[in-house]
Design an enzyme around this catalytic site. Sequence first.
Site, mmCIF file in Angstrom:
data_model
loop_
_atom_site.group_PDB
_atom_site.id
_atom_site.type_symbol
_atom_site.label_atom_id
_atom_site.label_comp_id
_atom_site.label_asym_id
_atom_site.label_seq_id
_atom_site.Cartn_x
_atom_site.Cartn_y
_atom_site.Cartn_z
ATOM 1 N N ASP A 71 0.813 -1.219 0.000
ATOM 2 C CA ASP A 71 0.000 0.000 0.000
ATOM 3 C C ASP A 71 0.848 1.272 0.000
ATOM 4 O OD1 ASP A 71 -2.239 -1.682 0.181
ATOM 5 O OD2 ASP A 71 -2.042 -1.738 2.361
ATOM 6 N N HIS B 68 -4.577 -2.186 -5.770
ATOM 7 C CA HIS B 68 -4.008 -0.903 -6.188
ATOM 8 C C HIS B 68 -5.156 0.073 -6.426
ATOM 9 C CE1 HIS B 68 -0.109 -2.651 -6.815
ATOM 10 N NE2 HIS B 68 -0.475 -3.384 -7.843
ATOM 11 N N ARG C 197 1.244 -29.279 -5.655
ATOM 12 C CA ARG C 197 0.986 -29.648 -7.059
ATOM 13 C C ARG C 197 -0.431 -30.173 -7.280
ATOM 14 N NH1 ARG C 197 6.264 -31.428 -6.688
ATOM 15 N NH2 ARG C 197 5.685 -31.619 -4.534
ATOM 16 N N THR D 88 2.792 -12.553 3.832
ATOM 17 C CA THR D 88 1.956 -13.135 2.803
ATOM 18 C C THR D 88 2.491 -14.518 2.410
ATOM 19 O OG1 THR D 88 0.826 -12.684 0.726
ATOM 20 C CG2 THR D 88 3.132 -12.017 0.854
ATOM 21 N N ARG E 208 -5.825 1.005 8.323
ATOM 22 C CA ARG E 208 -4.397 0.705 8.329
ATOM 23 C C ARG E 208 -3.764 1.335 9.569
ATOM 24 N NH1 ARG E 208 -3.639 2.308 1.931
ATOM 25 N NH2 ARG E 208 -4.486 0.384 1.070
ATOM 26 N N ASP F 298 2.688 14.947 -0.024
ATOM 27 C CA ASP F 298 1.697 15.997 0.248
ATOM 28 C C ASP F 298 0.954 15.772 1.562
ATOM 29 O OD1 ASP F 298 0.758 13.742 -1.439
ATOM 30 O OD2 ASP F 298 -1.211 14.610 -1.076
HETATM 31 P P1 GTP Z 1 -0.626 -2.908 -2.760
HETATM 32 O O1 GTP Z 1 -0.281 -3.622 -4.033
HETATM 33 O O2 GTP Z 1 -1.840 -3.452 -2.071
HETATM 34 O O3 GTP Z 1 0.539 -2.853 -1.859
HETATM 35 O O4 GTP Z 1 -1.133 -1.389 -3.105
HETATM 36 P P2 GTP Z 1 -0.493 -0.022 -3.596
HETATM 37 O O5 GTP Z 1 0.960 0.058 -3.244
HETATM 38 O O6 GTP Z 1 -0.804 0.179 -5.046
HETATM 39 O O7 GTP Z 1 -1.259 1.099 -2.760
HETATM 40 P P3 GTP Z 1 -2.823 1.361 -2.538
HETATM 41 O O8 GTP Z 1 -3.420 1.743 -3.855
HETATM 42 O O9 GTP Z 1 -3.434 0.248 -1.780
HETATM 43 O O10 GTP Z 1 -2.795 2.623 -1.547
HETATM 44 C C1 GTP Z 1 -2.227 3.833 -1.883
HETATM 45 C C2 GTP Z 1 -3.243 4.979 -1.744
HETATM 46 O O11 GTP Z 1 -2.578 6.203 -1.795
HETATM 47 C C3 GTP Z 1 -4.270 5.040 -2.860
HETATM 48 O O12 GTP Z 1 -5.490 5.464 -2.332
HETATM 49 C C4 GTP Z 1 -3.706 6.107 -3.833
HETATM 50 O O13 GTP Z 1 -4.692 6.800 -4.577
HETATM 51 C C5 GTP Z 1 -3.047 7.033 -2.874
HETATM 52 N N1 GTP Z 1 -1.854 7.730 -3.360
HETATM 53 C C6 GTP Z 1 -0.834 7.212 -4.102
HETATM 54 N N2 GTP Z 1 0.143 8.143 -4.255
HETATM 55 C C7 GTP Z 1 -0.256 9.252 -3.589
HETATM 56 C C8 GTP Z 1 0.339 10.536 -3.339
HETATM 57 O O14 GTP Z 1 1.463 10.837 -3.743
HETATM 58 N N3 GTP Z 1 -0.386 11.428 -2.576
HETATM 59 C C9 GTP Z 1 -1.617 11.120 -2.075
HETATM 60 N N4 GTP Z 1 -2.246 12.047 -1.359
HETATM 61 N N5 GTP Z 1 -2.197 9.916 -2.285
HETATM 62 C C10 GTP Z 1 -1.526 8.995 -3.013
HETATM 63 MG MG MG Z 2 -2.998 -1.854 -1.650
#
Ligand code: GTP
Ligand code: MG
Length: 346
Positions: free
Chosen positions: A21, A51, A146, A199, A263, A291
């Site tokens: 995440d 994602h 398997r 995992t 989280r 940010d």
């Molecule tokens: P996994 O494969 O489950 O590890 O997920 P991930 O690494 O792709 O991350 P995930 O999407 O679960 O969580 C990241 C969250 O942060 C999402 O809601 C994105 O939209 C948000 N996000 C990503 N980059 C940024 C950023 O630079 N700033 C902000 N404010 N939000 C962000």
């Molecule tokens: Mg995720």
Amino acid sequence: MNPHKWSRMASTVVVGGFFGDEGKGKIVAYLAMKDDPAIVVRAGVGPNAGHTIQLGGRKFFLRMVPSGFVNEKALMLIGAGVLVNPKVLLKEMEETSTKGRIGLDPQCAIIEDGHIEREEKSVHLSQKIGSTRSGVGACAADRALRIAKLAKEIPELSGLLMDVSGKIHAALEGGKRVLVEGTQGTFLSLYHGTYPYCTAKDTCASALCSDVGIGPKDVGEVLITFKSYVTRVGEGPLEGQLPREEVERRGWLEYGTVTRRERRAAPFNFELARRAVMLNSATQIALTKLDVLFPEAKGARDYRELPAKAREFIGEIESATKIPVAIVGTGPGLDEVIDRRSDLDG
Ligand code: GTP
Ligand code: MG
């Protein structure tokens, strides 16, 4: 240099540096637009990772389709090491309109309803470990025994089967770019993570390569993604964990993409970051959510726009890890990115 290989490209691998995440999905989507890869291939465990991609006014939650789908010209692939839930895949293909430009390896193992039920019934997995109950643990176990089914045995998937590693190597040989998308994070690795709170597979960069069928010599950059603070969903140790009220006060409260669970959060951990860089042979860092730590950084697209404190923070990360922060996320949108890669060349 081998004269026969001069035009061969090297791939870029995106790996999570903490507990998943970190925002890999958004980083991969950004790179898919910016670098115009011929192929974006999903590696990692399976639909236990989610994602989140924000594109225009729409939000996509992806558990199977590669985050690079935002580039309509790129071929989306899923590597043999990934555990596939056909229902989740077909639904997401519909949502992302990727029919006709997505393929999966015939040797992907298939998650069936029975796998999900087994995890729900397992007190160890669903309560002690806090698994996402998406069936990956039981499916990975069956694969090791398997007895798991493979994608090539499932009629609904027959139109999607492709020689994934063959396609990747042909693209690299032809001088085209390939982006390998990891899921979860280094410290959720079955081998290098916080066992048993981890995992069902290794999640480090070399495992991601193995998932899709490329060797270490075919990797150019290993882009490790760190969030500006550390979060963790499920059980297991989290050094420096803040009380919930403090997490909320700092604006760090997040919910899991797959489980919607809250989280847990802690400040950026330089020691963990250093170790993650080591375990992945990472060459560059993508730092997300700057940010959230520094609201004045919101939407910045140039390093010079960042407040001094944010630049100091980046400097500290670079001196601790000895690799550059090449990409910085300044918001959830795909254009809210500072890309410093061209400044790093030469
Ligand atoms: P996994 O494969 O489950 O590890 O997920 P991930 O690494 O792709 O991350 P995930 O999407 O679960 O969580 C990241 C969250 O942060 C999402 O809601 C994105 O939209 C948000 N996000 C990503 N980059 C940024 C950023 O630079 N700033 C902000 N404010 N939000 C962000
Ligand atoms: Mg995720």
